[in-house]
Design an enzyme around this catalytic site. Structure first.
Site, PDB file in Angstrom:
ATOM      1  N   ASP A  41       0.877  -1.198  -0.258  1.00 53.72           N
ATOM      2  CA  ASP A  41      -0.031  -0.015  -0.128  1.00 53.72           C
ATOM      3  C   ASP A  41       1.111   1.015  -0.057  1.00 53.72           C
ATOM      4  OD1 ASP A  41      -2.820   1.060   0.163  1.00 53.72           O
ATOM      5  OD2 ASP A  41      -1.745   2.154   2.172  1.00 53.72           O
ATOM      6  N   SER A  42       0.329   2.455  -0.270  1.00 51.34           N
ATOM      7  CA  SER A  42       0.910   3.749  -0.350  1.00 51.34           C
ATOM      8  C   SER A  42       1.306   3.963   0.989  1.00 51.34           C
ATOM      9  CB  SER A  42       0.235   4.808  -1.050  1.00 51.34           C
ATOM     10  OG  SER A  42      -1.048   4.971  -0.290  1.00 51.34           O
ATOM     11  N   TYR A  87      -0.159   8.485  -3.113  1.00 48.22           N
ATOM     12  CA  TYR A  87       0.179   8.309  -4.438  1.00 48.22           C
ATOM     13  C   TYR A  87      -0.874   9.049  -5.255  1.00 48.22           C
ATOM     14  CZ  TYR A  87       3.296   4.194  -3.872  1.00 48.22           C
ATOM     15  OH  TYR A  87       4.385   3.079  -3.341  1.00 48.22           O
ATOM     16  N   GLY A  88      -2.013   9.525  -4.638  1.00 44.62           N
ATOM     17  CA  GLY A  88      -3.083   9.787  -5.513  1.00 44.62           C
ATOM     18  C   GLY A  88      -2.626  11.112  -6.235  1.00 44.62           C
ATOM     19  N   CYS A  92      -4.086  -0.693  -2.485  1.00 47.23           N
ATOM     20  CA  CYS A  92      -4.140   0.574  -2.822  1.00 47.23           C
ATOM     21  C   CYS A  92      -4.898   0.843  -4.079  1.00 47.23           C
ATOM     22  CB  CYS A  92      -2.691   1.079  -2.837  1.00 47.23           C
ATOM     23  SG  CYS A  92      -2.541   2.782  -3.542  1.00 47.23           S
ATOM     24  N   ASN A  93      -5.627   1.543  -4.266  1.00 48.95           N
ATOM     25  CA  ASN A  93      -6.801   1.763  -5.274  1.00 48.95           C
ATOM     26  C   ASN A  93      -5.853   2.565  -6.313  1.00 48.95           C
ATOM     27  OD1 ASN A  93      -9.814   1.278  -4.575  1.00 48.95           O
ATOM     28  ND2 ASN A  93      -8.723   1.536  -2.733  1.00 48.95           N
ATOM     29  N   THR A  94      -5.216   3.571  -6.002  1.00 51.72           N
ATOM     30  CA  THR A  94      -4.183   4.280  -6.921  1.00 51.72           C
ATOM     31  C   THR A  94      -3.193   3.490  -7.690  1.00 51.72           C
ATOM     32  OG1 THR A  94      -4.618   6.032  -5.657  1.00 51.72           O
ATOM     33  CG2 THR A  94      -2.877   6.327  -7.428  1.00 51.72           C
ATOM     34  N   GLU A  97      -2.803   9.439   7.488  1.00 48.98           N
ATOM     35  CA  GLU A  97      -1.450   9.122   7.794  1.00 48.98           C
ATOM     36  C   GLU A  97      -0.942   9.687   8.923  1.00 48.98           C
ATOM     37  OE1 GLU A  97       1.002   7.277   6.065  1.00 48.98           O
ATOM     38  OE2 GLU A  97      -0.660   6.284   5.134  1.00 48.98           O
ATOM     39  N   CYS A 118     -10.489   4.165  -1.673  1.00 43.87           N
ATOM     40  CA  CYS A 118      -9.055   4.287  -0.924  1.00 43.87           C
ATOM     41  C   CYS A 118      -9.135   3.446   0.204  1.00 43.87           C
ATOM     42  CB  CYS A 118      -8.840   5.752  -0.911  1.00 43.87           C
ATOM     43  SG  CYS A 118      -6.941   5.973   0.065  1.00 43.87           S
ATOM     44  N   THR A 119      -8.086   2.724   0.175  1.00 38.18           N
ATOM     45  CA  THR A 119      -8.198   1.934   1.652  1.00 38.18           C
ATOM     46  C   THR A 119      -7.814   2.543   2.755  1.00 38.18           C
ATOM     47  OG1 THR A 119      -5.852   1.150   0.791  1.00 38.18           O
ATOM     48  CG2 THR A 119      -7.932  -0.302   0.342  1.00 38.18           C
ATOM     49  N   HIS A 120      -7.316   3.889   2.689  1.00 39.94           N
ATOM     50  CA  HIS A 120      -7.045   4.733   3.806  1.00 39.94           C
ATOM     51  C   HIS A 120      -8.535   5.061   4.416  1.00 39.94           C
ATOM     52  CE1 HIS A 120      -3.071   5.291   2.483  1.00 39.94           C
ATOM     53  NE2 HIS A 120      -2.748   5.623   3.442  1.00 39.94           N
TER      54      HIS A 120
END
Length: 265
Positions: A9-10, A41-42, A72-74, A151, A183-185
Site C-alpha cells: 500500500d502507499s 500516491y493520488g 491501494c486503489n491508485t 497518515e 481508497c483503503t485509507h
C-alpha cells in the site's frame, strides 16, 4: 502452503485489507509493506505510481510470498495488469472486489465513489462497475485531504469532521444509495463518513470482499495453509516506524511485535 501473503500500500490504508485477511484467514501469515515516505500516491503521475508499485512488489517477492495483494486503489488502477502479467504468483487488486460488493448492496444502481485524484481520474471504478452491470449510474468525487489526515494518525475531532462534511457535500441530492470508499485509507474515517452520508447510504469498503476473493483464489490454486498454527505477521514501512506502529497497533487492536522501517532503492 506456509508461504506468506504479501500486501502493499502507499501507507497505512492497506491495513484495512490486512485486518480482514487476518480475521478471515487466521492460519495465513501476512507480510505488509507501506510506502509511507512517498504517500500519498493520488496526486502522482501514473508512471511514478507504477514504478513505486513495482519496487514494493519486488521487495515482497524476495520474501517468497505466494500471493500479492495491491491494497491501494491508485496503485491497482496504475499497475495491476502490468504486474499480473509479469509475476509468477496470483495478484489481486482492490477495485474489482469493491465494485462487486457495491453492485450487490445497491438497490437503485445509483452508486457514489470517493477516492484519490489518481483513482478518480483513471475511471477505474466506473469501468469496473459498468463491466458488471451496464445499467449502473456512477458519481465519482476526489477527496485528496483524506489520506494525509489518516497518515497523520489524527482521524477524529472537529476539524476532521468539517473536512469530511465539505468533501462529501457534492453527493447531497444525488440519489446514491451506496458509496464506495475507493481508497483503503478511507475506512479509518468510516464512522465519520457514514454519519455524514446518513442512514440511507450503504458505505462499502473493499477489505471484506478482497479477503473473500483472496481465500477463494488460494483455495482454487491449492495454496491455503492447512496447518493450524498462529502465524507471526511482519510489517514494513518506508516512513517512521513509531508512527506506523502506533496506527497499525490501534487499527489491528494488538501490539505488533514485528514492525520495521526500511529504505527502497
Amino acid at each position: 502452503m506456509k508461504q506468506p501473503i504479501g500486501i502493499i500500500d502507499s501507507g497505512v490504508g492497506g491495513l484495512t485489507v490486512a485486518k480482514e485477511i487476518i480475521r478471515q484467514l487466521p492460519n495465513e501469515q501476512i507480510i505488509y509493506l507501506g510506502d509511507n515516505a512517498r504517500c500519498p500516491y493520488g496526486p502522482r503521475t501514473k508512471e511514478e505510481v507504477r514504478a513505486f508499485t513495482w519496487q514494493l512488489t519486488e521487495f515482497l517477492l524476495a520474501k517468497k510470498i505466494k500471493m500479492l495483494i495491491i491494497a491501494c486503489n491508485t496503485a491497482t488502477a496504475a499497475a495491476l495488469e502490468d504486474i499480473k502479467k509479469n509475476v509468477p504468483i496470483p495478484v489481486l487488486g482492490v477495485i474489482q472486489p469493491g465494485a462487486r460488493a457495491a453492485i450487490k448492496n445497491s438497490s437503485n444502481l445509483n452508486i457514489g465513489v470517493i477516492g484519490t485524484v489518481g483513482t478518480v481520474k483513471s475511471g477505474a471504478y466506473p469501468d469496473a462497475l459498468k463491466s458488471i452491470n451496464d445499467q449502473v449510474s456512477v458519481k465519482s468525487i476526489a477527496c485528496p485531504k483524506f489520506v494525509p489526515i489518516v497518515e497523520s494518525g489524527e482521524y477524529s475531532g472537529a476539524l476532521v469532521k468539517k473536512v469530511v462534511a465539505e468533501s462529501l457535500a457534492p453527493f447531497k441530492g444525488s440519489g446514491i444509495d451506496t458509496l464506495i470508499l475507493g481508497c483503503t485509507h478511507y475506512p479509518l474515517l468510516g464512522p465519520l463518513i457514514s454519519s455524514t452520508m446518513g442512514k440511507g447510504v450503504k458505505v462499502i469498503s473493499s477489505g471484506d470482499e478482497t479477503a473473500r476473493e483472496t481465500s477463494a483464489i488460494l483455495e482454487y490454486k491449492g495454496l491455503l495453509n492447512d496447518q493450524n498454527e498462529k502465524p507471526e505477521h511482519y510489517f514494513y514501512t518506508t516512513g517512521s516506524r513509531d508512527m506506523f506502529h502506533r496506527i497499525a497497533s490501534s487499527w489491528l487492536q494488538k501490539d505488533l511485535q514485528h514492525v520495521y522501517s526500511i529504505k527502497l532503492n
